[in-house]
Write a protein that holds these residues in place. Structure first.
Motif, mmCIF file in Angstrom:
data_model
loop_
_atom_site.group_PDB
_atom_site.id
_atom_site.type_symbol
_atom_site.label_atom_id
_atom_site.label_comp_id
_atom_site.label_asym_id
_atom_site.label_seq_id
_atom_site.Cartn_x
_atom_site.Cartn_y
_atom_site.Cartn_z
ATOM 1 N N VAL A 1 1.593 9.188 -6.115
ATOM 2 C CA VAL A 1 1.878 10.596 -5.848
ATOM 3 C C VAL A 1 2.971 11.116 -6.775
ATOM 4 C CG1 VAL A 1 2.820 12.203 -4.140
ATOM 5 C CG2 VAL A 1 1.094 10.531 -3.460
ATOM 6 N N VAL A 2 4.025 10.313 -6.965
ATOM 7 C CA VAL A 2 5.108 10.716 -7.865
ATOM 8 C C VAL A 2 4.566 10.924 -9.286
ATOM 9 C CG1 VAL A 2 7.232 9.943 -8.980
ATOM 10 C CG2 VAL A 2 6.948 9.663 -6.523
ATOM 11 N N MET A 3 3.701 10.032 -9.737
ATOM 12 C CA MET A 3 3.133 10.162 -11.078
ATOM 13 C C MET A 3 2.271 11.418 -11.210
ATOM 14 S SD MET A 3 2.083 6.198 -11.821
ATOM 15 C CE MET A 3 3.276 4.885 -11.637
ATOM 16 N N VAL A 4 1.561 11.775 -10.146
ATOM 17 C CA VAL A 4 0.764 13.002 -10.180
ATOM 18 C C VAL A 4 1.674 14.216 -10.323
ATOM 19 C CG1 VAL A 4 -0.708 14.525 -8.808
ATOM 20 C CG2 VAL A 4 -1.203 12.080 -8.920
ATOM 21 N N PHE A 5 2.789 14.222 -9.574
ATOM 22 C CA PHE A 5 3.729 15.344 -9.665
ATOM 23 C C PHE A 5 4.350 15.419 -11.064
ATOM 24 C CE2 PHE A 5 3.922 15.357 -4.930
ATOM 25 C CZ PHE A 5 3.664 16.708 -4.750
ATOM 26 N N LEU A 6 4.680 14.256 -11.640
ATOM 27 C CA LEU A 6 5.231 14.257 -12.997
ATOM 28 C C LEU A 6 4.214 14.792 -13.993
ATOM 29 C CD1 LEU A 6 7.110 10.830 -13.016
ATOM 30 C CD2 LEU A 6 8.132 13.108 -13.054
ATOM 31 N N TRP B 1 -1.091 11.012 -15.205
ATOM 32 C CA TRP B 1 -2.250 10.970 -14.317
ATOM 33 C C TRP B 1 -3.010 9.649 -14.457
ATOM 34 C CZ3 TRP B 1 -3.754 16.481 -16.236
ATOM 35 C CH2 TRP B 1 -2.946 17.416 -15.586
ATOM 36 N N MET B 2 -3.098 9.139 -15.686
ATOM 37 C CA MET B 2 -3.757 7.842 -15.897
ATOM 38 C C MET B 2 -2.975 6.721 -15.222
ATOM 39 S SD MET B 2 -5.025 8.126 -19.879
ATOM 40 C CE MET B 2 -5.594 6.414 -19.845
ATOM 41 N N PHE B 3 -1.647 6.761 -15.320
ATOM 42 C CA PHE B 3 -0.828 5.751 -14.650
ATOM 43 C C PHE B 3 -1.034 5.796 -13.143
ATOM 44 C CE2 PHE B 3 2.450 6.053 -18.309
ATOM 45 C CZ PHE B 3 1.690 5.181 -19.062
ATOM 46 N N SER B 4 -1.184 7.002 -12.585
ATOM 47 C CA SER B 4 -1.413 7.139 -11.149
ATOM 48 C C SER B 4 -2.706 6.449 -10.733
ATOM 49 C CB SER B 4 -1.463 8.622 -10.776
ATOM 50 O OG SER B 4 -1.782 8.794 -9.414
ATOM 51 N N VAL B 5 -3.768 6.687 -11.491
ATOM 52 C CA VAL B 5 -5.055 6.048 -11.184
ATOM 53 C C VAL B 5 -4.965 4.542 -11.384
ATOM 54 C CG1 VAL B 5 -7.478 5.904 -11.876
ATOM 55 C CG2 VAL B 5 -6.357 8.129 -11.747
ATOM 56 N N MET B 6 -4.280 4.109 -12.424
ATOM 57 C CA MET B 6 -4.155 2.676 -12.709
ATOM 58 C C MET B 6 -3.412 1.945 -11.593
ATOM 59 S SD MET B 6 -3.359 2.906 -16.813
ATOM 60 C CE MET B 6 -2.844 1.181 -16.918
ATOM 61 N N TYR C 1 -3.910 -2.032 -7.244
ATOM 62 C CA TYR C 1 -3.821 -2.446 -5.840
ATOM 63 C C TYR C 1 -5.188 -2.911 -5.339
ATOM 64 C CZ TYR C 1 -3.191 -2.225 -0.789
ATOM 65 O OH TYR C 1 -3.160 -2.526 0.546
ATOM 66 N N GLY C 2 -6.227 -2.139 -5.627
ATOM 67 C CA GLY C 2 -7.576 -2.519 -5.190
ATOM 68 C C GLY C 2 -8.035 -3.824 -5.818
ATOM 69 N N TRP C 3 -7.723 -4.015 -7.103
ATOM 70 C CA TRP C 3 -8.119 -5.251 -7.793
ATOM 71 C C TRP C 3 -7.420 -6.456 -7.191
ATOM 72 C CZ3 TRP C 3 -5.004 -8.409 -11.070
ATOM 73 C CH2 TRP C 3 -5.711 -9.392 -11.761
ATOM 74 N N GLN C 4 -6.134 -6.303 -6.894
ATOM 75 C CA GLN C 4 -5.382 -7.422 -6.317
ATOM 76 C C GLN C 4 -5.890 -7.738 -4.907
ATOM 77 O OE1 GLN C 4 -3.148 -9.094 -8.155
ATOM 78 N NE2 GLN C 4 -3.010 -10.606 -6.528
ATOM 79 N N ALA D 1 0.831 -1.204 0.000
ATOM 80 C CA ALA D 1 0.000 0.000 0.000
ATOM 81 C C ALA D 1 0.868 1.257 0.000
ATOM 82 C CB ALA D 1 -0.927 -0.008 1.209
ATOM 83 N N VAL D 2 1.919 1.265 0.813
ATOM 84 C CA VAL D 2 2.805 2.424 0.874
ATOM 85 C C VAL D 2 3.482 2.658 -0.472
ATOM 86 C CG1 VAL D 2 4.921 3.332 1.899
ATOM 87 C CG2 VAL D 2 3.199 2.249 3.352
ATOM 88 N N LEU D 3 3.985 1.593 -1.095
ATOM 89 C CA LEU D 3 4.644 1.731 -2.391
ATOM 90 C C LEU D 3 3.675 2.203 -3.460
ATOM 91 C CD1 LEU D 3 6.944 -1.447 -2.425
ATOM 92 C CD2 LEU D 3 7.639 0.937 -2.163
ATOM 93 N N THR D 4 2.446 1.704 -3.425
ATOM 94 C CA THR D 4 1.455 2.100 -4.424
ATOM 95 C C THR D 4 1.102 3.574 -4.297
ATOM 96 O OG1 THR D 4 0.524 -0.133 -4.460
ATOM 97 C CG2 THR D 4 -0.862 1.645 -5.307
ATOM 98 N N VAL D 5 0.860 4.015 -3.066
ATOM 99 C CA VAL D 5 0.515 5.421 -2.847
ATOM 100 C C VAL D 5 1.686 6.327 -3.227
ATOM 101 C CG1 VAL D 5 -0.067 7.138 -1.111
ATOM 102 C CG2 VAL D 5 -1.207 4.913 -1.091
ATOM 103 N N ALA D 6 2.901 5.920 -2.844
ATOM 104 C CA ALA D 6 4.073 6.729 -3.170
ATOM 105 C C ALA D 6 4.248 6.847 -4.686
ATOM 106 C CB ALA D 6 5.324 6.122 -2.539
ATOM 107 N N ALA D 7 4.113 5.716 -5.388
ATOM 108 C CA ALA D 7 4.237 5.742 -6.847
ATOM 109 C C ALA D 7 3.153 6.604 -7.479
ATOM 110 C CB ALA D 7 4.171 4.319 -7.401
#
Length: 272
Positions: free
Chosen positions: A22-27, A225-230, A235-238, A14-20
């Protein structure tokens, strides 16, 4: 049912997913910022053709000492249409080699225009082809007009990555129009940007001004932004699969249980 989400493995995921995410949103936000910057440049390029010319001194800061360069203007001053009056100095004319216009290789001829106060601004008088269609053969270019002239053109910022400067055929020869290095070759102070002449003389071609590819940055922003949502959806699907017993660990447990009971294992239950 979802207590497994509190285990160390799922908490780390969960931590890695959220961090990734957030980084994608900033990019994506950075790409959006670049989109707006490049769109603003394109707007200035388009507006310059119809905008009235303003005095050069109202756009660029006056240089001070001979052989030095004036302050570099900000990005917001690039492509501004300006007018300036002075006398050309053909003895310090510059030929920038290896320049392409409409897929043809030639030279840009840059001549210092000395203002009445003793300062100078470099004027790109236009493009001329080389004699043999390559980047080495010297060009044939008409000399600048004598006497006092008024030039109208657009402000161009100095090019980066300077190259060596030599004297060839009576002109300074270089690959890049790098003002910090060219200013050292001049006997007068030089303004911190040069000017692309809007109406070149006969035999010269106007230097085309390429628009920035702002839509590419806009597309990259949407992709990030799409990658961030994906990432969050994955994570939710898994997690849902794990809760329903479809995760890898649960499938292995069912196979081991079937083996202990001596029952055949369905193909769909086989471990990955």
């Amino acid at each position: 049912m979802y207590r497994f989400l509190l285990t160390p493995r799922w908490l780390a995921a969960a931590v890695l997913t959220v961090a990734a995410s957030v980084v994608m949103v900033f990019l994506g936000n950075w790409q959006l910022h670049r989109y707006h910057e490049r769109s603003a440049i394109n707007d200035r390029i388009d507006a310059a053709d119809s905008a009235p010319a303003v005095p050069l001194t109202s756009v660029l800061v006056k240089p001070t000492a001979a052989g030095t360069l004036g302050p570099r203007p900000g990005e917001d001053r690039a492509w501004t249409k300006v007018t300036v009056t002075g006398r050309y100095d053909a003895t310090h004319e510059i030929q920038a080699r290896g320049r392409t216009v409409e897929s043809k290789v030639g030279f840009e001829i840059v001549t210092p225009l000395v203002l009445p106060d003793g300062t100078a601004v470099l004027i790109d008088r236009g493009w001329v082809p080389s004699q043999n269609g390559d980047a080495i053969s010297p060009p044939v270019a008409s000399p600048p007009p004598a006497g006092e002239v008024t030039v109208v053109g657009q402000v161009h910022l100095s090019e980066s990555r300077p190259s060596s400067i030599t004297r060839r055929d009576g002109r300074l020869d270089t690959r890049r129009i790098s003002l910090p290095h060219l200013a050292k070759e001049m006997p007068y102070p030089v303004y911190g940007a040069y000017v692309l002449q809007s109406d070149p003389a006969q035999g010269f071609s106007r230097i085309p001004i390429d628009h920035e590819d702002s839509w590419q940055n806009g597309g990259y922003a949407v992709q990030w932004w799409m990658f961030s949502v994906m990432a969050l959806l994955a994570y939710g699907w898994q997690a849902r699969r794990e809760a329903r017993g479809d995760g890898p660990k649960k499938r292995v447990d069912r196979v081991e249980e079937a083996d202990r009971r001596g029952k055949p294992v369905p193909t769909s239950q086989a471990p990955d």
